[in-house]
Motif scaffolding. Structure first.
Motif, mmCIF file in Angstrom:
data_model
loop_
_atom_site.group_PDB
_atom_site.id
_atom_site.type_symbol
_atom_site.label_atom_id
_atom_site.label_comp_id
_atom_site.label_asym_id
_atom_site.label_seq_id
_atom_site.Cartn_x
_atom_site.Cartn_y
_atom_site.Cartn_z
ATOM 1 N N TYR A 40 0.829 -1.208 0.000
ATOM 2 C CA TYR A 40 0.000 0.000 0.000
ATOM 3 C C TYR A 40 0.864 1.258 0.000
ATOM 4 O O TYR A 40 0.661 2.167 -0.806
ATOM 5 C CB TYR A 40 -0.918 0.026 1.220
ATOM 6 C CG TYR A 40 -1.485 1.394 1.471
ATOM 7 C CD1 TYR A 40 -2.450 1.929 0.623
ATOM 8 C CD2 TYR A 40 -1.005 2.189 2.516
ATOM 9 C CE1 TYR A 40 -2.935 3.210 0.818
ATOM 10 C CE2 TYR A 40 -1.491 3.463 2.715
ATOM 11 C CZ TYR A 40 -2.452 3.972 1.863
ATOM 12 O OH TYR A 40 -2.917 5.253 2.042
ATOM 13 N N ARG A 41 1.831 1.320 0.889
ATOM 14 C CA ARG A 41 2.669 2.516 0.996
ATOM 15 C C ARG A 41 3.396 2.795 -0.322
ATOM 16 O O ARG A 41 3.402 3.921 -0.814
ATOM 17 C CB ARG A 41 3.683 2.359 2.123
ATOM 18 C CG ARG A 41 4.598 3.562 2.291
ATOM 19 C CD ARG A 41 5.614 3.380 3.362
ATOM 20 N NE ARG A 41 6.441 2.207 3.150
ATOM 21 C CZ ARG A 41 7.602 1.981 3.791
ATOM 22 N NH1 ARG A 41 8.045 2.849 4.667
ATOM 23 N NH2 ARG A 41 8.303 0.897 3.550
ATOM 24 N N HIS A 42 3.985 1.752 -0.875
ATOM 25 C CA HIS A 42 4.729 1.916 -2.122
ATOM 26 C C HIS A 42 3.806 2.397 -3.242
ATOM 27 O O HIS A 42 4.125 3.354 -3.970
ATOM 28 C CB HIS A 42 5.387 0.593 -2.506
ATOM 29 C CG HIS A 42 6.097 0.627 -3.820
ATOM 30 N ND1 HIS A 42 7.340 1.206 -3.979
ATOM 31 C CD2 HIS A 42 5.734 0.173 -5.058
ATOM 32 C CE1 HIS A 42 7.712 1.105 -5.239
ATOM 33 N NE2 HIS A 42 6.764 0.486 -5.917
ATOM 34 N N GLY A 47 1.658 6.844 -6.822
ATOM 35 C CA GLY A 47 0.487 7.325 -7.541
ATOM 36 C C GLY A 47 -0.322 6.223 -8.185
ATOM 37 O O GLY A 47 -1.127 6.488 -9.082
ATOM 38 N N GLU A 48 -0.150 4.984 -7.726
ATOM 39 C CA GLU A 48 -0.870 3.845 -8.285
ATOM 40 C C GLU A 48 -2.092 3.574 -7.401
ATOM 41 O O GLU A 48 -2.099 2.698 -6.542
ATOM 42 C CB GLU A 48 0.075 2.646 -8.374
ATOM 43 C CG GLU A 48 1.263 2.929 -9.304
ATOM 44 C CD GLU A 48 2.412 1.946 -9.131
ATOM 45 O OE1 GLU A 48 2.351 1.084 -8.224
ATOM 46 O OE2 GLU A 48 3.394 2.056 -9.890
ATOM 47 N N ALA A 55 -4.513 -3.018 -1.763
ATOM 48 C CA ALA A 55 -3.564 -3.463 -0.738
ATOM 49 C C ALA A 55 -4.002 -3.011 0.649
ATOM 50 O O ALA A 55 -3.899 -3.770 1.622
ATOM 51 C CB ALA A 55 -2.170 -2.926 -1.052
ATOM 52 N N PHE A 56 -4.499 -1.787 0.741
ATOM 53 C CA PHE A 56 -4.932 -1.303 2.050
ATOM 54 C C PHE A 56 -6.105 -2.122 2.572
ATOM 55 O O PHE A 56 -6.146 -2.467 3.769
ATOM 56 C CB PHE A 56 -5.318 0.175 1.997
ATOM 57 C CG PHE A 56 -5.718 0.705 3.344
ATOM 58 C CD1 PHE A 56 -4.751 1.101 4.249
ATOM 59 C CD2 PHE A 56 -7.049 0.762 3.728
ATOM 60 C CE1 PHE A 56 -5.105 1.548 5.522
ATOM 61 C CE2 PHE A 56 -7.410 1.210 4.990
ATOM 62 C CZ PHE A 56 -6.434 1.607 5.886
ATOM 63 N N GLU A 57 -7.057 -2.425 1.723
ATOM 64 C CA GLU A 57 -8.208 -3.200 2.170
ATOM 65 C C GLU A 57 -7.792 -4.587 2.644
ATOM 66 O O GLU A 57 -8.350 -5.114 3.609
ATOM 67 C CB GLU A 57 -9.242 -3.296 1.047
ATOM 68 C CG GLU A 57 -9.954 -1.979 0.750
ATOM 69 C CD GLU A 57 -10.601 -1.369 1.980
ATOM 70 O OE1 GLU A 57 -11.182 -2.140 2.791
ATOM 71 O OE2 GLU A 57 -10.521 -0.138 2.155
ATOM 72 N N ARG A 58 -6.804 -5.194 1.980
ATOM 73 C CA ARG A 58 -6.307 -6.488 2.444
ATOM 74 C C ARG A 58 -5.672 -6.364 3.825
ATOM 75 O O ARG A 58 -5.911 -7.185 4.720
ATOM 76 C CB ARG A 58 -5.278 -7.057 1.461
ATOM 77 C CG ARG A 58 -5.867 -7.550 0.156
ATOM 78 C CD ARG A 58 -4.881 -8.469 -0.573
ATOM 79 N NE ARG A 58 -3.591 -7.848 -0.811
ATOM 80 C CZ ARG A 58 -3.295 -7.090 -1.850
ATOM 81 N NH1 ARG A 58 -4.232 -6.825 -2.760
ATOM 82 N NH2 ARG A 58 -2.092 -6.570 -2.013
ATOM 83 N N THR A 78 -1.830 5.243 9.308
ATOM 84 C CA THR A 78 -0.831 5.154 8.244
ATOM 85 C C THR A 78 -1.389 5.735 6.957
ATOM 86 O O THR A 78 -0.712 6.504 6.262
ATOM 87 C CB THR A 78 -0.416 3.690 8.025
ATOM 88 O OG1 THR A 78 0.139 3.170 9.238
ATOM 89 C CG2 THR A 78 0.614 3.575 6.914
ATOM 90 N N ARG A 79 -2.622 5.365 6.633
ATOM 91 C CA ARG A 79 -3.241 5.901 5.422
ATOM 92 C C ARG A 79 -3.392 7.412 5.506
ATOM 93 O O ARG A 79 -3.054 8.130 4.556
ATOM 94 C CB ARG A 79 -4.604 5.246 5.182
ATOM 95 C CG ARG A 79 -5.362 5.880 4.024
ATOM 96 C CD ARG A 79 -6.408 4.972 3.439
ATOM 97 N NE ARG A 79 -7.525 4.711 4.335
ATOM 98 C CZ ARG A 79 -8.616 4.037 3.949
ATOM 99 N NH1 ARG A 79 -8.721 3.566 2.716
ATOM 100 N NH2 ARG A 79 -9.584 3.811 4.814
ATOM 101 N N CYS A 80 -3.881 7.917 6.623
ATOM 102 C CA CYS A 80 -4.086 9.356 6.757
ATOM 103 C C CYS A 80 -2.768 10.120 6.710
ATOM 104 O O CYS A 80 -2.693 11.214 6.148
ATOM 105 C CB CYS A 80 -4.818 9.665 8.061
ATOM 106 S SG CYS A 80 -6.502 9.042 8.107
ATOM 107 N N ALA A 81 -1.728 9.547 7.303
ATOM 108 C CA ALA A 81 -0.417 10.204 7.296
ATOM 109 C C ALA A 81 0.122 10.312 5.877
ATOM 110 O O ALA A 81 0.641 11.365 5.470
ATOM 111 C CB ALA A 81 0.558 9.447 8.176
#
Length: 236
Positions: A40-42, A47-48, A55-58, A78-81
């Motif tokens: 997710y981070r990568h 921008g993908e 990935a985040f949902e998994r 992590t997502r919000c950051a």
């Protein structure tokens, strides 16, 4: 690894695994969540968007399987950051249902990246962000009209993801200076992180236009066009 530091450095996946180093094989949910958060981070920074969301949902699903609101809150933070690092600000709606059951550190970090500095205890922030908070006068500086951040605040943050997260937090409360904007642009550029690079180049372009520097604004627009022309760019 302390989980709050892990979020600050963009390494929550490592934090999920750290407790098991040298011991038995981590449970499957922990390994799967770690791998998904890394992906997710990568993908987000590159921008993908579609890959990042999947990935985040998994990752969130694996963490939710434990019934731990705190673990799921860490993923949401992590997502919000990372969104804030790319100037994609919102109120972190995924965290709201979890906040009551999350720890004090999670709530402090949420307030920090969300621009609610008056309600946070800086002692609960990861070290790089506590330093940035203090360097610009914290919540008191905001209320008392202390000047924005001094140059070099972000340069003292060595980890690149943490630097971008801190930049987003400073931008949200109006305490970032041109020198640190330039540093963030070059940090994103050096790592090929299209999403934050485009966002911060946009800030530079707006400021150049406001200053009447047509030449600089044009150069920034050419750079933006170059990034947008890269084949993996999926942002609108």
């Amino acid at each position: 690894m302390n989980w709050a530091r892990a979020i600050a450095t963009g390494s929550l996946a490592l934090a999920l695994l750290a407790a098991c180093q040298g011991g038995p094989l981590p449970p499957q949910w922990r390994r799967d969540a770690s791998a998904a958060l890394d992906q997710y981070r990568h993908a987000w920074l590159r921008g993908e968007s579609r890959i990042a969301e999947q990935a985040f949902e998994r990752a969130r699903s694996e963490l939710a399987s434990t019934g731990s609101a705190e673990l799921v809150a860490r993923a949401e933070l992590t997502r919000c950051a990372l969104q804030g690092a790319s100037l994609d600000f919102d109120d972190c709606p995924g965290l709201a249902p979890l906040a009551r059951d999350a720890g004090a550190g999670s709530r402090a970090y949420s307030a920090y990246i969300g621009g609610r500095w008056a309600e946070l205890d800086p002692a609960l922030l990861p070290a790089p962000h506590r330093m940035a908070f203090t360097a610009v006068g914290g919540a008191n500086g905001e209320r008392e009209g202390v000047a924005p951040a001094t140059p070099g605040v972000l340069g003292a943050i060595e980890e690149p993801v943490a630097r971008l997260v801190a930049a987003g937090a400073l931008m949200r409360v109006g305490k970032i200076v041109p020198e640190d904007i330039a540093l963030v642009v070059e940090t994103a550029s050096a790592h090929g992180w299209r999403r934050p690079l485009l966002a911060w180049l946009g800030v530079q372009e707006e400021r150049a236009q406001a200053a009447g520097d047509a030449e600089a604004a044009a150069a920034i627009r050419r750079r933006i066009a170059l990034v947008l022309g890269s084949p993996k760019q999926t942002q609108p």
